[in-house]
Write a protein that holds these residues in place. Structure first.
Motif, PDB file in Angstrom:
ATOM      1  N   PRO A   8       0.382  -1.267  -0.293  1.00 53.83           N
ATOM      2  CA  PRO A   8       0.385  -0.106  -0.088  1.00 53.83           C
ATOM      3  C   PRO A   8       0.756   1.015  -0.266  1.00 53.83           C
ATOM      4  N   VAL A   9       1.635   1.676   0.622  1.00 53.44           N
ATOM      5  CA  VAL A   9       2.984   2.615   0.824  1.00 53.44           C
ATOM      6  C   VAL A   9       3.502   2.678  -0.231  1.00 53.44           C
ATOM      7  N   ALA A  10       3.809   1.443  -1.464  1.00 57.12           N
ATOM      8  CA  ALA A  10       4.642   1.321  -2.363  1.00 57.12           C
ATOM      9  C   ALA A  10       3.322   2.042  -3.070  1.00 57.12           C
ATOM     10  N   GLU A  11       2.261   1.807  -3.232  1.00 63.50           N
ATOM     11  CA  GLU A  11       1.187   2.127  -4.784  1.00 63.50           C
ATOM     12  C   GLU A  11       0.600   4.068  -4.377  1.00 63.50           C
ATOM     13  N   GLU A  12       1.262   4.395  -2.495  1.00 60.15           N
ATOM     14  CA  GLU A  12       0.764   5.579  -2.665  1.00 60.15           C
ATOM     15  C   GLU A  12       1.905   6.125  -3.081  1.00 60.15           C
ATOM     16  N   LYS A  13       2.770   5.485  -3.143  1.00 57.72           N
ATOM     17  CA  LYS A  13       4.246   6.549  -3.287  1.00 57.72           C
ATOM     18  C   LYS A  13       4.554   6.273  -4.914  1.00 57.72           C
ATOM     19  N   GLY A  14       4.149   5.315  -5.843  1.00 59.05           N
ATOM     20  CA  GLY A  14       4.216   5.706  -6.706  1.00 59.05           C
ATOM     21  C   GLY A  14       5.445   4.675  -7.436  1.00 59.05           C
ATOM     22  N   PHE A  15       6.132   3.207  -6.417  1.00 66.36           N
ATOM     23  CA  PHE A  15       6.993   3.100  -6.600  1.00 66.36           C
ATOM     24  C   PHE A  15       6.102   2.042  -6.616  1.00 66.36           C
ATOM     25  N   ASN A  16       5.262   1.265  -6.917  1.00 68.43           N
ATOM     26  CA  ASN A  16       4.823  -0.331  -7.033  1.00 68.43           C
ATOM     27  C   ASN A  16       5.990  -1.171  -8.264  1.00 68.43           C
ATOM     28  N   LEU A  17       5.471  -0.040  -9.185  1.00 70.97           N
ATOM     29  CA  LEU A  17       5.982  -0.292 -10.463  1.00 70.97           C
ATOM     30  C   LEU A  17       7.282  -0.402 -10.204  1.00 70.97           C
ATOM     31  N   ASP A  18       7.973  -0.154  -9.739  1.00 73.37           N
ATOM     32  CA  ASP A  18       9.674   0.181  -9.774  1.00 73.37           C
ATOM     33  C   ASP A  18      10.031  -1.741  -8.851  1.00 73.37           C
ATOM     34  N   ILE A  19       9.862  -1.789  -8.470  1.00 71.75           N
ATOM     35  CA  ILE A  19       9.631  -2.654  -6.805  1.00 71.75           C
ATOM     36  C   ILE A  19       9.139  -3.652  -7.927  1.00 71.75           C
ATOM     37  N   GLY A  20       7.947  -4.076  -8.451  1.00 69.50           N
ATOM     38  CA  GLY A  20       8.166  -5.328  -9.769  1.00 69.50           C
ATOM     39  C   GLY A  20       8.963  -5.206 -10.109  1.00 69.50           C
ATOM     40  N   ASN A  21       9.426  -4.724 -10.998  1.00 71.20           N
ATOM     41  CA  ASN A  21      10.602  -4.992 -11.882  1.00 71.20           C
ATOM     42  C   ASN A  21      12.046  -4.791 -11.726  1.00 71.20           C
ATOM     43  N   TRP A  22      12.415  -4.484 -10.312  1.00 72.91           N
ATOM     44  CA  TRP A  22      13.123  -4.555 -10.009  1.00 72.91           C
ATOM     45  C   TRP A  22      13.333  -6.921  -9.387  1.00 72.91           C
ATOM     46  N   VAL A  23      12.363  -6.887  -8.939  1.00 72.06           N
ATOM     47  CA  VAL A  23      11.727  -8.239  -8.340  1.00 72.06           C
ATOM     48  C   VAL A  23      12.306  -9.124  -9.778  1.00 72.06           C
ATOM     49  N   LEU A  24      11.503  -9.027 -10.758  1.00 72.65           N
ATOM     50  CA  LEU A  24      11.201  -9.125 -12.109  1.00 72.65           C
ATOM     51  C   LEU A  24      13.004  -9.560 -12.668  1.00 72.65           C
ATOM     52  N   ARG A  25      13.739  -8.774 -12.869  1.00 72.03           N
ATOM     53  CA  ARG A  25      15.097  -8.858 -12.985  1.00 72.03           C
ATOM     54  C   ARG A  25      15.778  -9.296 -12.374  1.00 72.03           C
ATOM     55  N   GLN A  26      15.706  -9.195 -10.820  1.00 67.28           N
ATOM     56  CA  GLN A  26      16.370 -10.251 -10.174  1.00 67.28           C
ATOM     57  C   GLN A  26      16.091 -11.227  -9.759  1.00 67.28           C
ATOM     58  N   ALA A  27      14.643 -12.096 -10.372  1.00 65.57           N
ATOM     59  CA  ALA A  27      14.122 -13.672 -10.765  1.00 65.57           C
ATOM     60  C   ALA A  27      14.954 -14.527 -11.582  1.00 65.57           C
ATOM     61  N   VAL A  28      14.748 -13.476 -12.544  1.00 68.88           N
ATOM     62  CA  VAL A  28      15.547 -14.520 -14.315  1.00 68.88           C
ATOM     63  C   VAL A  28      16.660 -14.044 -13.518  1.00 68.88           C
ATOM     64  N   SER A  29      17.220 -12.768 -12.729  1.00 67.93           N
ATOM     65  CA  SER A  29      18.864 -13.598 -12.875  1.00 67.93           C
ATOM     66  C   SER A  29      19.343 -14.771 -12.158  1.00 67.93           C
ATOM     67  N   ASP A  30      18.857 -14.215 -10.774  1.00 72.69           N
ATOM     68  CA  ASP A  30      18.997 -15.963  -9.984  1.00 72.69           C
ATOM     69  C   ASP A  30      18.833 -16.828 -10.684  1.00 72.69           C
ATOM     70  N   ILE A  31      17.832 -16.714 -11.246  1.00 72.06           N
ATOM     71  CA  ILE A  31      17.072 -18.871 -11.882  1.00 72.06           C
ATOM     72  C   ILE A  31      18.048 -19.212 -13.211  1.00 72.06           C
ATOM     73  N   HIS A  32      18.657 -17.337 -13.439  1.00 71.00           N
ATOM     74  CA  HIS A  32      19.462 -18.000 -14.856  1.00 71.00           C
ATOM     75  C   HIS A  32      20.710 -19.061 -14.053  1.00 71.00           C
ATOM     76  N   ARG A  33      21.039 -17.784 -12.816  1.00 70.69           N
ATOM     77  CA  ARG A  33      22.260 -18.219 -12.430  1.00 70.69           C
ATOM     78  C   ARG A  33      21.854 -19.531 -11.906  1.00 70.69           C
ATOM     79  N   LEU A  34      20.875 -19.889 -11.127  1.00 72.03           N
ATOM     80  CA  LEU A  34      20.714 -21.058 -10.732  1.00 72.03           C
ATOM     81  C   LEU A  34      20.793 -22.110 -11.311  1.00 72.03           C
ATOM     82  N   ASN A  35      20.325 -21.982 -12.514  1.00 70.77           N
ATOM     83  CA  ASN A  35      19.910 -23.312 -13.128  1.00 70.77           C
ATOM     84  C   ASN A  35      21.754 -23.113 -14.276  1.00 70.77           C
ATOM     85  N   GLY A  36      22.842 -22.522 -14.472  1.00 70.46           N
ATOM     86  CA  GLY A  36      23.688 -22.776 -14.838  1.00 70.46           C
ATOM     87  C   GLY A  36      24.568 -23.335 -14.099  1.00 70.46           C
TER      88      GLY A  36
END
Length: 73
Positions: A8-36
């Motif tokens: 709710p705070v992230a949505e109120e301050k307008g950070f929810n898209l930035d946080i969601g994008n960071w989570v997505l990039r981090q998850a893709v990076s982590d799974i790529h590394r783990l698979n390797g």
């Protein structure tokens, strides 16, 4: 910290898209590394917000690079 506290705070301050994008990039990076490292094809579900789905740049966030596919379906 539970998502119900910070989303709710992230949505109120307008950070929810930035946080969601960071989570997505981090998850893709982590799974790529783990698979390797493990020599396997693990799959990880990632929740994506409606706003992220509507963003034109969503697919560019999931491209790990041209030589190494992130393995997203």
């Amino acid at each position: 910290m539970l998502p119900c506290w910070f989303i709710p705070v992230a949505e109120e301050k307008g950070f929810n898209l930035d946080i969601g994008n960071w989570v997505l990039r981090q998850a893709v990076s982590d799974i790529h590394r783990l698979n390797g490292e493990l020599g396997t094809q693990l799959a990880v579900p990632i929740n994506i917000s409606r706003r992220q789905l509507q963003a034109e740049h969503l697919y560019s966030l999931t491209d790990y690079d041209d030589e190494h596919s992130a393995g997203l379906i």
